[in-house]
Motif scaffolding. Structure first.
Motif, PDB file in Angstrom:
ATOM      1  N   ASP D 151       0.825  -1.214   0.000  1.00 34.06           N
ATOM      2  CA  ASP D 151       0.000   0.000   0.000  1.00 34.06           C
ATOM      3  C   ASP D 151       0.854   1.257   0.000  1.00 34.06           C
ATOM      4  O   ASP D 151       0.445   2.283  -0.549  1.00 34.06           O
ATOM      5  CB  ASP D 151      -0.919  -0.016   1.217  1.00 34.06           C
ATOM      6  CG  ASP D 151      -1.743  -1.282   1.255  1.00 34.06           C
ATOM      7  OD1 ASP D 151      -1.931  -1.870   0.177  1.00 34.06           O
ATOM      8  OD2 ASP D 151      -2.175  -1.671   2.338  1.00 34.06           O
ATOM      9  N   GLU D 154       1.578   2.882  -3.355  1.00 30.34           N
ATOM     10  CA  GLU D 154       0.629   3.816  -3.984  1.00 30.34           C
ATOM     11  C   GLU D 154       1.005   5.251  -3.639  1.00 30.34           C
ATOM     12  O   GLU D 154       0.939   6.150  -4.479  1.00 30.34           O
ATOM     13  CB  GLU D 154      -0.794   3.507  -3.509  1.00 30.34           C
ATOM     14  CG  GLU D 154      -1.247   2.090  -3.803  1.00 30.34           C
ATOM     15  CD  GLU D 154      -1.191   1.761  -5.281  1.00 30.34           C
ATOM     16  OE1 GLU D 154      -1.581   2.624  -6.089  1.00 30.34           O
ATOM     17  OE2 GLU D 154      -0.721   0.665  -5.629  1.00 30.34           O
ATOM     18  N   ILE D 155       1.394   5.477  -2.378  1.00 31.41           N
ATOM     19  CA  ILE D 155       1.805   6.823  -1.975  1.00 31.41           C
ATOM     20  C   ILE D 155       3.063   7.222  -2.732  1.00 31.41           C
ATOM     21  O   ILE D 155       3.173   8.338  -3.260  1.00 31.41           O
ATOM     22  CB  ILE D 155       2.059   6.865  -0.456  1.00 31.41           C
ATOM     23  CG1 ILE D 155       0.778   6.552   0.290  1.00 31.41           C
ATOM     24  CG2 ILE D 155       2.613   8.206  -0.044  1.00 31.41           C
ATOM     25  CD1 ILE D 155       0.941   6.479   1.770  1.00 31.41           C
ATOM     26  N   GLU D 188      -6.241  11.370  -8.103  1.00 32.72           N
ATOM     27  CA  GLU D 188      -5.427  10.245  -7.649  1.00 32.72           C
ATOM     28  C   GLU D 188      -5.323  10.187  -6.131  1.00 32.72           C
ATOM     29  O   GLU D 188      -5.360   9.118  -5.535  1.00 32.72           O
ATOM     30  CB  GLU D 188      -4.028  10.312  -8.266  1.00 32.72           C
ATOM     31  CG  GLU D 188      -3.999   9.688  -9.636  1.00 32.72           C
ATOM     32  CD  GLU D 188      -2.606   9.438 -10.144  1.00 32.72           C
ATOM     33  OE1 GLU D 188      -1.661   9.443  -9.333  1.00 32.72           O
ATOM     34  OE2 GLU D 188      -2.481   9.237 -11.353  1.00 32.72           O
ATOM     35  N   PHE D 192      -6.644   7.241  -3.813  1.00 34.24           N
ATOM     36  CA  PHE D 192      -5.809   6.578  -2.824  1.00 34.24           C
ATOM     37  C   PHE D 192      -6.518   6.509  -1.489  1.00 34.24           C
ATOM     38  O   PHE D 192      -6.487   5.480  -0.804  1.00 34.24           O
ATOM     39  CB  PHE D 192      -4.469   7.304  -2.673  1.00 34.24           C
ATOM     40  CG  PHE D 192      -3.708   6.819  -1.471  1.00 34.24           C
ATOM     41  CD1 PHE D 192      -3.091   5.593  -1.498  1.00 34.24           C
ATOM     42  CD2 PHE D 192      -3.665   7.558  -0.300  1.00 34.24           C
ATOM     43  CE1 PHE D 192      -2.420   5.119  -0.393  1.00 34.24           C
ATOM     44  CE2 PHE D 192      -3.001   7.085   0.810  1.00 34.24           C
ATOM     45  CZ  PHE D 192      -2.376   5.864   0.767  1.00 34.24           C
TER      46      PHE D 192
END
Lengths: 170, 425, 135, 383
Positions: D151, D154-155, D188, D192
């Protein structure tokens, strides 16, 4: 199962046991002594199997080799042995000790040579080993019930004693 | 020559284990078979653990060496054998050298009495289960030796932890085992047995796997054993002896190469060994599911097809993956390899359909399938649980499992007495 | 299991004559001699060593020598006729050896507990230093 | 001095009577050790497995960041701060930029401030994720590590798209931002957030009620609020001890005062509370980012700052709430283009000195858990 090559295994295991025993009393390092003792105990378990005592052999492995010797090793690691290895290994009366032991050995030799007549000449096969455990159990929980209880009491006392001894302050 | 052939063939008709029949040739063959199978199982387990754990953790695991990383364990084994074998300068060389062999010896000797079928064991001992527990308890000696001989602090702490842990959990384990031995004595003669084959036959005779016996007593005993056996093999969540985040690698920190791989081998074979104890004692050993309830030729026929079918299923899985392989020429060898592997599995599956083989392989298949279930549990635990702390582990062993085991033992004895009509208050 | 046969009454002198044969024929006496040797090793260890741990191990050796004798005699008695107290159920020696093992466990636990207490106070494991009743 | 007085009740020097004198074990944990999160070396004094005391040896990663700062212009030093706490590089940049802005007496335009908050909070989530994964790994749960890294990716993708870098972002400039947000940035970030909310539940499902996890963390590494304040501990560690102190609320910087969020506090000050506090902080960060993205104003992204910065002579201290605690910069300017003295107050460095206090009387396994729960980054400790 019929025994295979009994004399060979007997002499092999005896040699192992005696070599282990000699190492136990001569090694400087107690860990080496303990490992030699384990060899002796395992060889003795095998000798019990030769004597058609499988249950005693199992108890020997599980209790002696797996339990008591682990306890020994544990304690050896807990007390630092570096210093004791450098010190003198035998006490000042070692000569007297050896003489006494030799005398005892002489006594044994005398008894075993003079008294051969008392012992059976022929090794004989015991009855089926198949029900050895069952027979032992019925003896242990029948005729020897009282001794069995006493033994468990002894163990309880030993546990309490060991815990008290190992506690922080006495 | 004639007599040799006769000696070899004379065993074939007997319905005993080769050890009991005293046929040395077949004893030797069985030893080779069991230890060969064990080595293959350890290799397969190595690959499966990495793949299953990887899929639990949303990654792929080994993918490069061979299709889906199938050859990875072999590559690893080669790497380990070629690695330099280091012995620390201040180590006690003899004990350092002997320790891994001690562990391997203890882990492998246990398999002498594991019953893969009513006659498929190397030998059947009168004291089978006692022998298994005793010999597997010897591996703690090897661990202590390894930790002490390394002459380093982390291995020493690891060894002390491990020995304390194994000795304590053996007690709870013994309680659970004794309750099963009590259950075996529920027959007309009233005599129980310690023999591994005898225990399974008692389950067959009593029409019940011991996990369901005296519900829920058998189940709780099984639970105690299942927890204790994870602790006994030093696996997650009880892997304190080799807790990599605390003690780097515990008792085998200083080991490398071949000796390290021996520890690895011993750990996995010990896992298989304790799993086979659990299977034998509670899950009916080699017995197929419902041997009494779904008896009869039809059901017999049905269950005998399952081994072959499961192999065919694995083969189908392989072919499916082959179809999904990238079509790029770079992957050609891998694709062919995977297809070949699938073909081998399929062939094995087809061989298992041949009637004599079908009847012959049944017991071994069910036993292995049950053990494989336990192996999956081991991997699952490792993916899910954090690690216990040492004092918590000890507390659990002595304050939870041991009293529970004692209670189960007493209750089982009481119920057994009641059933045998021996209870005359 | 081949049938058990009693070829001699147990008090035989014949075998003793053929020394070589007796070496290859393992009798109860062999076990007794082995036990005696082990016992002597243990005695020497107890009498001469200074390290308490090794003295305790020597005591284990002595106990094991005794056990060996007990089991050997039990084996011997099993081959004796039932009218003199033998027979397959004459397992008293084995029972006794189990008690001895229990005793050894208790002895090791207490002995090592004392050793720990001793070491904590004196920081040595030499038995020569244990010359006070209380320290 | 006053410090001595405050510290005296901690009684750090009192030796405990060991169980077996001769058996006192001294273990070097690190600098090469899987659980010290870098090159921290901890010298443990053990009685069996009980910790009698420990000493941290640091400096294996010392690069003299503060000294470098005195030989670079204000602008040139900006990328260096990313290398201190490399898992929360954006926060470091924010602190530095705001400090220099304070010295120059300029303020970044609102749009820039909003983007700064979004990126900083995203980075807080990333930092906490990395902490969670490694902390769980230390305690023996290997699976959360892979979940959090999946995860966190994604950042990092958002960072990469925004400024071209994933780890050492160098996202902010003195006076605002260099880059306008890319097309689809808001979408985005919102995607997220939607993706991430259930993931926190997933982590918590694995750990929060896990019996072993609770047993391993409850009551471990306890530290009282008083001790925390005396030792200067800040951040989640302080809040888990029950002190409601968060610089985002206490001395709002950037545009935090526009947003509505809670400050989670714990009660017991143990490892479990610190774990819970950080989990809630992640949720609160999500909340802040949501508000910031929704209210993202239009406008310039850069304030008017001179090309060659010559701040007036004087000194300034400014601190922000980094993921690990109070990150402060102290700059003395002599009116030239380079700072006369630059000093960083890193949260990890200050928090690390609580380690001894937290580990006394615990077991070796707890030391690992406590090092993990302090969430130290050695790049920041050593600078």
């Amino acid at each position: 199962m019929a025994p295979v090559a009994t004399p060979f295994f007997f002499y092999l295991l005896s040699a192992l046991m005696l070599a282990g025993g000699i190492l136990v009393i001569t090694r400087k390092n107690p860990v080496h002594s303990a490992l030699a003792l384990i060899t002796t105990l395992l060889a003795q378990a095998a000798i019990y199997l030769m004597l058609y005592a499988p249950f005693v052999a199992g108890v020997q492995i599980i209790l002696y080799a797996g339990g008591i010797m682990v306890l020994f090793l544990f304690v050896i690691m807990l007390v630092s042995i570096d210093r004791s290895i450098k010190e003198r290994q035998f006490n000042s009366q070692w000569l007297i000790g050896v003489v006494a032991a030799t005398a005892l050995g002489g006594l044994f030799i005398a008894v075993y040579t003079k008294g051969t007549d008392l012992f059976p000449g022929q090794a004989t096969l015991a009855a089926a080993e198949g029900d050895n455990t069952q027979r032992l159990a019925s003896l242990l929980y029948g005729q020897y019930m009282f001794s069995f209880e006493i033994a468990s009491l002894l163990l309880l006392v030993a546990i309490i004693g060991a815990v008290v001894m190992a506690k922080k302050r006495i | 020559m004639q007599s040799v052939i006769q000696y070899i063939t004379s065993y074939l008709g007997s319905n005993q284990t080769p050890g009991a029949a005293g046929n040395l040739f077949w004893v030797f063959v069985y030893i080779m078979l069991v230890f060969g199978g064990l080595s293959v199982a350890v290799i397969a387990m190595n690959w499966l653990e990495r793949k299953i754990l990887a899929h639990m953790q949303v990654r792929l695991g080994p993918m490069r060496v061979g299709p889906h990383g199938l050859l990875q364990p072999i590559a690893d084994a080669l790497k380990l054998l070629l690695k330099e074998d280091l012995i620390p300068a201040d180590a006690d060389r003899v004990i350092f050298w002997a320790a891994p062999f001690m562990v391997v010896l203890a882990a492998f000797t246990v398999f002498v009495v594991v019953p893969f079928g009513p006659t498929h064991a190397i030998t059947d001992m009168n004291i089978g289960i006692l022998f298994m527990l005793g010999v597997s308890s010897l591996s703690v000696l090897g661990i202590v030796m390894a930790g002490w001989a390394s002459n380093s602090h982390y291995p020493l702490i690891g060894a002390l932890r491990s020995s304390a842990q194994m000795v304590s959990y053996e007690v709870a384990m013994g309680m659970a085992v004794v309750s099963v031995i009590l259950m075996t004595s529920l027959n007309a003669a009233g005599t129980g047995t310690l023999s591994m084959i005898g225990i399974v036959q008692a389950q067959l005779a009593q029409h019940e796997w011991f996990i369901f016996k005296f519900f829920p007593l058998g189940l709780i005993a099984f639970f105690i054993f299942a927890v204790a056996m994870v602790a006994e093999t030093n696996r997650a969540p009880f892997d304190l002896a080799e807790a990599e985040s605390e003690l780097t690698a515990g008792f085998h920190t200083e080991y490398s190469g071949f000796r390290w791989s021996l520890f690895f081998l011993a750990e996995y074979s010990a896992m298989i060994a304790v799993s086979s104890i659990a299977v034998t004692l509670w899950l009916g050993g080699w017995l197929r599911p419902f041997p009494n309830m779904l008896a009869g030729a039809g059901w017999e026929q049905f269950f005998s097809f399952i081994p072959g079918t499961s192999f065919l299923f694995l083969a189908a899985l392989c072919f499916y993956s082959t179809a999904r392989m990238p079509k790029h020429p770079y992957f050609r060898i891998q694709t062919i390899g995977l297809a070949g592997f699938g073909a081998v599995l399929g062939l094995v599956g087809l061989i298992l359909f041949i009637p004599p083989v079908r009847a012959w392989v049944q017991d071994i298949f069910w036993f292995s399938a049950k053990v494989a279930g336990f192996m999956y549990l081991y991997i699952w635990y490792r993916g899910t649980f954090p690690r216990y702390r040492f004092d918590q582990l000890m507390k659990m062993g002595w304050k939870v499992l041991l009293p529970m085991g004692l209670g189960i033992l007493i209750l089982t004895a009481g119920v057994a007495l009641y059933q045998q009509n021996l209870w005359h208050p | 299991m081949p049938p058990v046969t009693l070829t001699t009454s147990g008090f035989s002198r014949r075998v003793q004559k053929a020394k070589m044969q007796s070496m290859l024929h393992i009798t109860t006496l062999h076990y007794l001699v082995l036990g005696a040797a082990l016992f002597l090793l243990g005695v020497i260890g107890v009498l001469t060593r200074r390290n308490v741990v090794i003295v305790l191990m020597s005591i284990e050796l002595i106990l094991n020598a005794v056990n060996l004798n007990l089991v050997a005699f039990s084996h011997y008695w099993q081959s004796m006729p039932a009218r003199v107290g033998g027979g397959p159920t004459a397992l008293h020696g084995q029972i006794f050896s189990i008690f001895v093992i229990t005793d050894a466990a208790a002895e090791a636990a207490v002995g090592l507990g004392i050793l720990i207490a001793f070491f904590r106070n004196k920081e040595t494991v030499n038995i020569d230093e244990v010359n006070l009743l209380k320290w | 001095m006053t410090d001595q007085k405050t510290l005296s009740h901690l009684d750090l020097e009192t030796p405990e009577k060991p169980f077996l004198d001769a058996n006192e074990l001294v273990i070097n944990m690190g600098p090469q050790h899987p659980a010290t999160h870098g090159v921290l070396r901890v010298i443990l004094r053990l009685d069996g497995e009980k910790v009698l005391g420990l000493e941290c040896v640091i400096g294996y990663l010392h690069r003299g960041v503060e000294k470098i700062g005195e030989h670079r212009t204000y602008t040139m030093f900006n990328p260096y701060v990313d290398r201190m706490d490399y898992v929360a590089a954006v926060s470091n940049g924010l602190g530095y930029c705001e400090t220099v802005e304070k010295l120059l007496n300029v303020e970044a335009p609102p749009r820039a401030q909003h983007v700064r908050v979004i990126l900083t909070e995203l980075n807080r989530i990333a930092s906490h994720q990395l902490w969670l994964g490694t902390h769980a790994l230390d305690i023996g749960a290997i699976t959360p590590l892979f979940y959090t890294f999946r995860d966190r990716e994604e950042i990092l993708k958002i960072f990469e798209k925004y400024c071209g870098a994933r780890l050492t972002t160098h996202a902010f400039r003195i006076g605002g931002l260099q880059y306008e947000t890319y097309a689809g940035f808001e979408k985005e970030v919102k995607n997220f957030l939607d993706f991430f909310r259930p993931k926190i539940d997933e982590y918590e499902e694995l750990l929060t009620s896990n019996r072993i996890w609770v047993e391993r963390t409850k009551g471990v590494g306890k530290i009282s609020a008083q001790d925390c304040i005396a030792l200067g501990v800040t951040g989640p560690v302080l809040r888990a001890s029950g002190v409601k102190w968060d610089l985002r609320k206490a001395q709002p910087y950037a545009c935090y005062k526009n947003f509505d969020f809670e400050i989670p506090i714990g009660q017991n000050g143990d490892t479990y509370d610190r774990y819970l506090v950080r989990m809630v902080e992640m949720r609160q960060s999500v909340r802040i980012i949501q508000q910031a993205v929704d209210a993202l104003p239009e406008g310039p992204i850069m304030a008017k700052v001179p090309k060659v910065m010559k701040p007036p002579a004087g000194e300034v201290y400014h601190s922000i709430e980094a993921p690990k605690g109070e990150l402060g910069y102290f700059i003395v300017s002599d009116g030239s283009t380079q700072p006369y003295r630059l000093r960083v107050r890193p949260p990890s460095f200050v928090n690390l000195q609580a380690l001894d206090q937290m580990c006394r009387g615990q077991l070796v396994a707890d030391v690992i858990a406590v090092i993990g729960t302090l969430d130290i980054v050695l790049g920041e400790v050593d600078r």
